[in-house]
Scaffold this motif. Structure first.
Motif, short mmCIF file in Angstrom:
data_model
loop_
_atom_site.label_atom_id
_atom_site.label_comp_id
_atom_site.label_asym_id
_atom_site.label_seq_id
_atom_site.Cartn_x
_atom_site.Cartn_y
_atom_site.Cartn_z
N PHE A 164 31.70 3.36 32.08
CA PHE A 164 30.78 3.67 32.63
C PHE A 164 29.62 2.96 31.71
O PHE A 164 29.96 2.25 30.56
CB PHE A 164 30.36 5.31 32.51
N GLY A 165 28.58 2.73 32.21
CA GLY A 165 27.46 2.14 31.65
C GLY A 165 26.08 2.54 31.31
O GLY A 165 25.69 3.45 32.17
N PHE A 166 25.57 2.09 30.04
CA PHE A 166 24.19 2.59 29.92
C PHE A 166 23.29 1.47 29.92
O PHE A 166 23.44 0.13 29.45
CB PHE A 166 24.17 2.96 28.31
N ILE A 167 22.21 1.51 30.89
CA ILE A 167 21.31 0.71 31.27
C ILE A 167 20.24 0.31 29.89
O ILE A 167 19.85 1.08 29.30
CB ILE A 167 20.69 1.02 32.48
N HIS A 203 31.48 -4.60 26.34
CA HIS A 203 32.34 -3.16 26.31
C HIS A 203 32.68 -2.91 24.69
O HIS A 203 33.07 -3.46 24.07
CB HIS A 203 33.45 -3.32 27.32
N CYS A 204 32.79 -1.34 24.77
CA CYS A 204 33.14 -0.71 23.53
C CYS A 204 33.99 0.35 24.02
O CYS A 204 34.01 0.84 24.92
CB CYS A 204 32.10 -0.58 22.55
N THR A 205 34.40 1.14 22.88
CA THR A 205 35.20 2.48 23.38
C THR A 205 34.49 3.74 22.44
O THR A 205 34.23 3.42 21.30
CB THR A 205 36.73 2.30 23.12
N ASP A 206 34.39 4.84 23.20
CA ASP A 206 33.90 6.01 22.36
C ASP A 206 35.25 6.54 21.65
O ASP A 206 36.41 5.98 21.66
CB ASP A 206 33.22 6.77 23.19
N PHE A 251 24.07 -3.46 16.51
CA PHE A 251 23.96 -2.19 15.94
C PHE A 251 25.42 -1.45 15.99
O PHE A 251 25.87 -0.95 14.86
CB PHE A 251 22.77 -1.51 16.46
N LEU A 252 26.17 -1.46 17.09
CA LEU A 252 27.50 -0.64 17.50
C LEU A 252 28.52 -1.54 16.28
O LEU A 252 29.07 -0.75 15.69
CB LEU A 252 27.86 -0.68 18.73
N GLN A 253 28.35 -2.99 16.30
CA GLN A 253 29.19 -3.56 15.39
C GLN A 253 28.86 -3.28 13.88
O GLN A 253 29.89 -2.90 13.14
CB GLN A 253 28.87 -5.05 15.35
N VAL A 278 31.97 0.54 15.39
CA VAL A 278 32.28 1.07 16.79
C VAL A 278 33.42 0.00 17.21
O VAL A 278 33.01 -1.36 17.02
CB VAL A 278 31.22 1.22 17.73
N PRO A 279 34.47 0.22 17.88
CA PRO A 279 35.37 -0.84 18.53
C PRO A 279 34.80 -1.56 19.59
O PRO A 279 34.39 -1.07 20.71
CB PRO A 279 36.63 0.15 18.88
N LEU A 280 34.73 -2.80 19.29
CA LEU A 280 34.02 -3.61 20.53
C LEU A 280 35.34 -4.49 21.16
O LEU A 280 36.25 -4.91 20.47
CB LEU A 280 33.12 -4.48 19.88
#
Length: 134
Positions: A72-75, A111-114, A88-90, A94-96
């Motif tokens: 799923f995607g966040f715009i 893409h990344c994973t929760d 930021f996620l890096q 967060v796993p990229l």
């Protein structure tokens, strides 16, 4: 590192379906979604005008079934916002799964994973980015 500007909604969903033609018929002909683009014989994008549904063909029934969600995607509103989220996620560990990359329709994503291993796609898409839902 400070969290980037808030996402502009969760308006992208990608389903992997074994009954590809039947689902395309359902979402397009029955539900009234517009076909935005047929990327290839196994991938089509549809919309109600402010969202994006991706249908991809599962080649085996077991690739579909009860867990049809591919990602799923966040715009985000701009390509720069997308890069800010990547950075930021890096920085948060967060796993990229990939790096920001361009799509043939002008979109850009990564893409990344929760923590539950769901695939999340921060996405800039010219057809839906920048729109504010009321």
């Amino acid at each position: 590192m400070q969290r980037p500007k808030a996402f502009n909604g969760l308006r992208h969903l990608a389903l992997k379906v074994y009954q590809f033609e039947e689902c395309l018929h359902f979402y397009h002909e029955i539900m009234g979604m517009e076909i935005l683009r047929r990327a290839n014989d196994n991938l089509v994008y549809l919309s109600c005008g402010n969202d994006n549904l991706s249908l991809s063909r599962a080649h085996h029934p077991q690739d579909s079934g009860q867990h049809n969600l591919d990602h799923f995607g966040f715009i985000v509103d701009s390509k720069q916002d997308l890069q800010n989220w990547y950075d930021f996620l890096q920085s948060q560990g967060v796993p990229l799964l990939d790096t920001p990359h361009d799509h043939s329709d002008g979109a850009r994503s990564f893409h990344c994973t929760d923590p539950a291993s769901n695939v999340v796609q921060p996405l800039y898409h010219p057809a839906v980015s920048g729109q504010k839902l009321q």
